[in-house]
Design an enzyme around this catalytic site. Sequence first.
Site, PDB file in Angstrom:
ATOM      1  N   CYS A 201       0.811  -1.221   0.000  1.00  0.00           N
ATOM      2  CA  CYS A 201       0.000   0.000   0.000  1.00  0.00           C
ATOM      3  C   CYS A 201       0.844   1.271   0.000  1.00  0.00           C
ATOM      4  CB  CYS A 201      -0.918   0.019   1.217  1.00  0.00           C
ATOM      5  SG  CYS A 201       0.020   0.042   2.751  1.00  0.00           S
TER       6      CYS A 201
ATOM      7  N   CYS B   1      -1.371  -5.083   6.772  1.00  0.00           N
ATOM      8  CA  CYS B   1      -1.055  -3.904   7.578  1.00  0.00           C
ATOM      9  C   CYS B   1      -0.300  -4.291   8.850  1.00  0.00           C
ATOM     10  CB  CYS B   1      -2.332  -3.150   7.947  1.00  0.00           C
ATOM     11  SG  CYS B   1      -3.424  -2.879   6.540  1.00  0.00           S
TER      12      CYS B   1
END
Length: 143
Positions: free
Chosen positions: A34, A103
């Site tokens: 990301c 994440c």
Amino acid sequence: MIYSEKVMDHFANPRNVGEIENADGIGEVGNAKCGDIMKMYIKVDGNVISDVKFKTFGCGAAVATSSAATEMIKGKSLEEALKLTNKAVVQELGGLPPAKLHCSVLAEQAMKAAIADYCKKNGIALEPTAGCESCGECHDCQG
Ligand code: FES
């Protein structure tokens, strides 16, 4: 609700956010998926992580997992801290949606990079491994 109460709590009230002046080790990593980044600072006393703080340009899941990870390694020896996986952090938080699992890797890698930095600066031969043996990035495959 997509996120567990624990995730929401760590996101709303993240623990150990900030910087440590004169940190003994600093780890900065970027998430390939990301583009978010994470910086982690550690203070080491003897062989123990006496303080840890983090800063991130990351999403809520990155904030929550880093917050939980810092709580889990504070007061631990370097060896113990290195055994902490993103999987264990996610479990501690009561899970994350599959799309947000990556994440949690950011927290694990930043912590390991900070320990590696400390070891390098102090000539300690402690080789932190980032992730499992298959991809070197995460433990999502149980590796
Ligand atoms: Fe980038 Fe979560 S989307 S760390």
